[in-house]
Every structure is written in structure tokens, then in C-alpha cells.
Design an enzyme around this catalytic site. Sequence first.
Site, PDB file in Angstrom:
ATOM      1  N   CYS B  88      -9.894  35.168 -59.013  1.00  0.00           N
ATOM      2  CA  CYS B  88      -9.814  34.986 -60.608  1.00  0.00           C
ATOM      3  C   CYS B  88      -9.614  36.304 -61.326  1.00  0.00           C
ATOM      4  O   CYS B  88      -8.557  37.091 -61.072  1.00  0.00           O
ATOM      5  CB  CYS B  88     -11.101  34.258 -60.977  1.00  0.00           C
ATOM      6  SG  CYS B  88     -10.957  33.928 -62.674  1.00  0.00           S
ATOM      7  N   HIS B 198     -11.787  29.226 -57.799  1.00  0.00           N
ATOM      8  CA  HIS B 198     -12.988  29.647 -57.001  1.00  0.00           C
ATOM      9  C   HIS B 198     -13.492  28.960 -55.862  1.00  0.00           C
ATOM     10  O   HIS B 198     -14.291  28.043 -56.103  1.00  0.00           O
ATOM     11  CB  HIS B 198     -14.120  29.710 -58.308  1.00  0.00           C
ATOM     12  CG  HIS B 198     -13.963  30.801 -59.223  1.00  0.00           C
ATOM     13  ND1 HIS B 198     -14.226  32.130 -59.060  1.00  0.00           N
ATOM     14  CD2 HIS B 198     -13.371  30.404 -60.505  1.00  0.00           C
ATOM     15  CE1 HIS B 198     -13.928  32.948 -60.281  1.00  0.00           C
ATOM     16  NE2 HIS B 198     -13.592  31.874 -61.037  1.00  0.00           N
ATOM     17  N   GLU B 200     -15.541  29.945 -53.676  1.00  0.00           N
ATOM     18  CA  GLU B 200     -16.475  30.241 -53.358  1.00  0.00           C
ATOM     19  C   GLU B 200     -17.812  29.374 -54.192  1.00  0.00           C
ATOM     20  O   GLU B 200     -18.982  29.266 -53.981  1.00  0.00           O
ATOM     21  CB  GLU B 200     -16.873  31.645 -53.602  1.00  0.00           C
ATOM     22  CG  GLU B 200     -17.209  32.065 -55.154  1.00  0.00           C
ATOM     23  CD  GLU B 200     -15.744  32.463 -55.794  1.00  0.00           C
ATOM     24  OE1 GLU B 200     -14.804  31.744 -55.429  1.00  0.00           O
ATOM     25  OE2 GLU B 200     -15.621  33.025 -56.936  1.00  0.00           O
TER      26      GLU B 200
END
Lengths: 79, 225
Positions: B88, B198, B200
Site C-alpha cells: 500500500c 493488504h 497482512e
Amino acid sequence: MKARVTVTLKSGVLDPQGKAIEGGLAALGFAGVDSVRQGKVFDVELATANADTAKAELAEMCEKLLANTVIENYAIEIL
Amino acid sequence: MPMKSAVITFPGSNRERDMMYALELTSGIAPVSVWHADTTLPDVDLVVLPGGFSYGDYLRSGAIAARAPIMDAVRDFAEKGRLVLGVCNGFQMLTETGLLPGALMRNAGLTFVCREVMLETASTANRFTDGMARGAVWRCPVAHHDGNYFADTDTIQALEDEDRVAFRYARGTNPNGSINDIAGITNKRGNVLGMMPHPENLVDPLQGGIDGRAFFESALGTVAA
């Protein structure tokens, strides 16, 4: 010495913000707006009194930070 | 051996803890936290530039962070062939530093998008996705305002020809208008990866799924051979 740096998107790079502004102007009744491209203006005050030195410094600033030359052009104007 | 990693925090980063959580969950090794004003990196295998709004996205997203004191060390680290991941805002920093080509422009719809997309693993010819299934489609969250990947025609052609598009938005889920549905790209050498989504944020059932784990297992070399 005062200078103005204008950063604009290169032609061929899509400008969604410019398009939205264009739509906004049309919605306000401004007829005959063919296109709008938006950009940024930086007013910079420099210590030097030499226009050539100022231009060279500003060009380096544009290359290194003020503009992303992948997508943007810059123009330098000594005021 | 699982990899050692470091995560760099900039003023305005906000996904650094999520990233550290995902890295530790996958590798079993707690990542080292590095501050943007540091000038050296610890002895690790992978450096991550996390998501967020470094320096308030002033000037251009990632532009100021790309000139932060730590970034010379990141550039050297990448030149040595070690792994650099930008997610990002981290992807935006990587294009601003020139470690990756192109630029991330304002989303075509002009609005901030925060939702889940379907991501296709479009290439496994790099050091991050080499343990993933090519063509696999998985859920992944996105949250960004400037994710519209742009590069000139020649650069796009080179990325495609050299199999450097690691991830694409699949099934009409492109949230930002990026060229060729590009969601993530690598450098020529395959040791620097930038991606807008993302992974994560989808590694723990508490986050709603674990689709992102396969990416970290592949990148960190903990994938079962």
C-alpha cells in the site's frame, strides 16, 4: 528571489480529478469547457539573487522531489 | 530456515503492527522495528515498508517517506539482492524511490476504497510468490485512495513480457482503475515487490479469514515444499 514552480500531469496521463472538476463546471452551467487538467503550484523564496542559479536549483528540486517525472511535467518561472 | 525481517515505521504509518503480527505468525521470529530516521538496517533477510499515510500523504503519497534517512539503506539492501516488500503506502514509496517503475495515481472513482477484492497470483517468477500457486485467486482487503497503477506503454509492456505482474485484481474487482488490473509488481531481479492490497490483514480467523497466509509462507520461505 521569488520563483513559481508549476507541476502538471503529462499529456496522456489520465487525470480523474481534472475530469471531476470538468463535470463540476458543467453542472454549474459553464458551457464550452472542453477539458480541465489540474496541477500544483509552489511559490519558493530563494536566497540567491542570480536567476540562472535559481533556475538550476529549482530544476534539481523538481527532479528530486517537487515533481514525479514519471507522470508530471514542471515549469519554472522567476517572479 | 525462516527469514528474519524488519518493518520500518514512518510518522503516519498505521499497518506496521499488523505487518509485524503477520510476519511473526508465519516465521515464528519477531520482526525488528526500525524507525524512519535510522540510517542502518539490522541483519535481516526481508525489509517491509508498511501501509499507512506517511507524512500525511503530503505532496504525493509516499513522496516524503521515499526521501527519509533510512531509505538509502533500503536502496543498498535491495541492490544486494535482499528482499524488500512494500504494501500500500509502502508500494507508493517504492515507486517514488525508483526501486519500482511507474506511479500510483488517484483512484479512478476518486473515492477512498476500503473493501475486500479477489486477487489473482499472476506470476510466481519472483522471490515472494514462488511458493504460491500461479493463477490462484484469493480474498484480500484493500484500503487506499491512490492505488491506480500507471506507467507508460513501454513500461507496462516490459512488466508483462518479463512476467513481473505478481498480482492482479480478479473477476471485475479492480477497485481503482489500474492499468491491466495491476495490483502488484516486482523489479527485474524479483527481489523487490510492491502491492496495494493488504495480505497482512487476512492471516488470522479473527480478521475474517486466513487467505493472506499463503503469501507470507511463500515470501518467508516457510511453505511446505
